[in-house]
Design an enzyme around this catalytic site. Structure first.
Site, mmCIF file in Angstrom:
data_model
loop_
_atom_site.group_PDB
_atom_site.id
_atom_site.type_symbol
_atom_site.label_atom_id
_atom_site.label_comp_id
_atom_site.label_asym_id
_atom_site.label_seq_id
_atom_site.Cartn_x
_atom_site.Cartn_y
_atom_site.Cartn_z
ATOM 1 N N THR A 1 -7.935 6.103 9.524
ATOM 2 C CA THR A 1 -7.584 4.864 8.843
ATOM 3 C C THR A 1 -8.752 3.900 9.011
ATOM 4 O O THR A 1 -9.689 4.177 9.767
ATOM 5 C CB THR A 1 -6.282 4.257 9.414
ATOM 6 O OG1 THR A 1 -5.898 3.132 8.615
ATOM 7 C CG2 THR A 1 -6.448 3.839 10.858
ATOM 8 N N ASN B 1 0.854 -1.188 0.000
ATOM 9 C CA ASN B 1 0.000 0.000 0.000
ATOM 10 C C ASN B 1 0.892 1.240 0.000
ATOM 11 O O ASN B 1 1.718 1.429 0.901
ATOM 12 C CB ASN B 1 -0.899 -0.015 1.243
ATOM 13 C CG ASN B 1 -1.926 1.095 1.242
ATOM 14 O OD1 ASN B 1 -1.630 2.230 0.894
ATOM 15 N ND2 ASN B 1 -3.135 0.769 1.647
ATOM 16 N N HIS C 1 -3.853 -4.737 7.709
ATOM 17 C CA HIS C 1 -3.968 -3.679 8.712
ATOM 18 C C HIS C 1 -3.086 -4.012 9.917
ATOM 19 O O HIS C 1 -3.365 -4.938 10.669
ATOM 20 C CB HIS C 1 -5.402 -3.433 9.178
ATOM 21 C CG HIS C 1 -5.591 -2.029 9.707
ATOM 22 N ND1 HIS C 1 -5.965 -0.977 8.894
ATOM 23 C CD2 HIS C 1 -5.402 -1.505 10.932
ATOM 24 C CE1 HIS C 1 -6.033 0.135 9.612
ATOM 25 N NE2 HIS C 1 -5.682 -0.158 10.859
ATOM 26 N N HIS D 1 -5.619 3.375 -1.479
ATOM 27 C CA HIS D 1 -6.899 3.573 -0.794
ATOM 28 C C HIS D 1 -7.252 5.052 -0.872
ATOM 29 O O HIS D 1 -7.006 5.811 0.056
ATOM 30 C CB HIS D 1 -6.800 3.105 0.657
ATOM 31 C CG HIS D 1 -8.110 3.059 1.379
ATOM 32 N ND1 HIS D 1 -8.402 2.116 2.328
ATOM 33 C CD2 HIS D 1 -9.225 3.834 1.284
ATOM 34 C CE1 HIS D 1 -9.613 2.312 2.804
ATOM 35 N NE2 HIS D 1 -10.132 3.361 2.180
ATOM 36 N N GLU E 1 -8.686 0.024 -2.811
ATOM 37 C CA GLU E 1 -9.541 -0.114 -1.639
ATOM 38 C C GLU E 1 -10.380 1.144 -1.464
ATOM 39 O O GLU E 1 -9.939 2.239 -1.817
ATOM 40 C CB GLU E 1 -8.705 -0.291 -0.372
ATOM 41 C CG GLU E 1 -7.791 -1.489 -0.363
ATOM 42 C CD GLU E 1 -6.982 -1.576 0.925
ATOM 43 O OE1 GLU E 1 -6.441 -2.662 1.194
ATOM 44 O OE2 GLU E 1 -6.880 -0.554 1.643
ATOM 45 N N ARG F 1 -9.329 8.372 -0.575
ATOM 46 C CA ARG F 1 -10.447 8.830 0.234
ATOM 47 C C ARG F 1 -11.017 10.117 -0.355
ATOM 48 O O ARG F 1 -10.334 10.800 -1.125
ATOM 49 C CB ARG F 1 -9.999 9.030 1.684
ATOM 50 C CG ARG F 1 -9.761 7.692 2.392
ATOM 51 C CD ARG F 1 -9.404 7.874 3.852
ATOM 52 N NE ARG F 1 -9.494 6.609 4.576
ATOM 53 C CZ ARG F 1 -8.533 5.703 4.641
ATOM 54 N NH1 ARG F 1 -7.388 5.914 4.006
ATOM 55 N NH2 ARG F 1 -8.697 4.595 5.324
#
Length: 237
Positions: free
Chosen positions: A100, A7, A190, A43, A70, A45
């Site tokens: 997160t 990631n 994670h 990821h 993601e 956002r």
């Protein structure tokens, strides 16, 4: 061997903190793959505080391994994924203000919504994974949605493992086995790190892929990115 998907959100965070293009996110993604990384995860956002939506497009031609995007399947995210068509989309129920990811899906409560979203991704040839807590009923619900895989949310395991509680792996192992029995692939992510990844891998049946960002990039500050990528690969063998 379990695949390592890196990631790169933290690389984007560092870049954005100063403006400009240093570090170069695209070059880092290329380098990670050259170092042996078997996938790139992002990821994005809604506030684009790290990965920008444009980054998702810019990465598409350079990710020659697996490309995993993601996020919470809000309309803007859905449009992005359907346009790019990555290898995999991982659905995460993030609140917009979440620092997160901090919880998996309630696959029973959101069954109808997940079925609708997943069917659209599958029509477009995109493998779909659902971010879930290690709860057996939730795994059963995930299988009913039509998803291809689950991603086990491993924060609780990682936290307990640092305290010496190795039994924290048990619910994850049970959920992984149930997923396999229900024809679901098993991913995880994670707070996995060099300290706990080998133990996790050895105790989770059928683990296909781990997605690691924060720990890997933090460890690389001291040990070097190429070295750390290969340290993970060795532990995942």
């Amino acid at each position: 061997m379990t695949k390592l998907s890196v990631n790169v959100n933290k690389i984007a965070t560092l870049r954005n903190s100063r403006g400009g293009n240093t570090p170069n996110l695209i070059q880092v993604a290329i380098d990670i793959q050259n170092f042996g990384g078997q996938g790139i995860t992002i990821h994005p956002r809604p506030d684009e505080r790290h990965i920008r939506y444009q980054d998702a497009y810019d990465l598409k031609p350079v990710v020659v391994t697996e490309y995993n995007i993601e996020g919470n399947p809000v309309p803007k995210f859905l449009d992005l994924v359907l346009d790019i068509k990555p290898t995999q989309v991982t659905l995460v129920p993030d609140a917009e203000d979440a620092i997160t990811s901090n919880a998996g899906w309630d696959t029973k409560k959101h069954m109808g919504f997940l079925k609708e979203v997943i069917s659209e991704f599958k029509r477009n040839g995109i493998r779909t994974s659902i971010f879930v807590d290690p709860v057996l009923d939730i795994i059963e619900g995930a299988a009913t949605t039509g998803a291809d895989r689950i991603e086990l949310y491993t924060e609780e395991f990682a936290s307990e493992y640092t305290k010496g509680n190795s039994e924290a792996i048990i619910p994850y192992a049970k959920c992984a086995q149930l997923a396999i029995d229900l024809n679901l692939g098993v991913n995880a992510g994670h707070d996995l790190s060099l300290d706990n990844i080998k133990f996790f891998k050895e105790n989770i049946p059928g683990l296909l892929e781990v997605s690691i960002g924060h720990a890997l990039i933090s460890e690389s500050i001291y040990l070097g990115l190429e070295n750390v990528v290969n340290m993970y690969l060795n532990r995942l063998k």
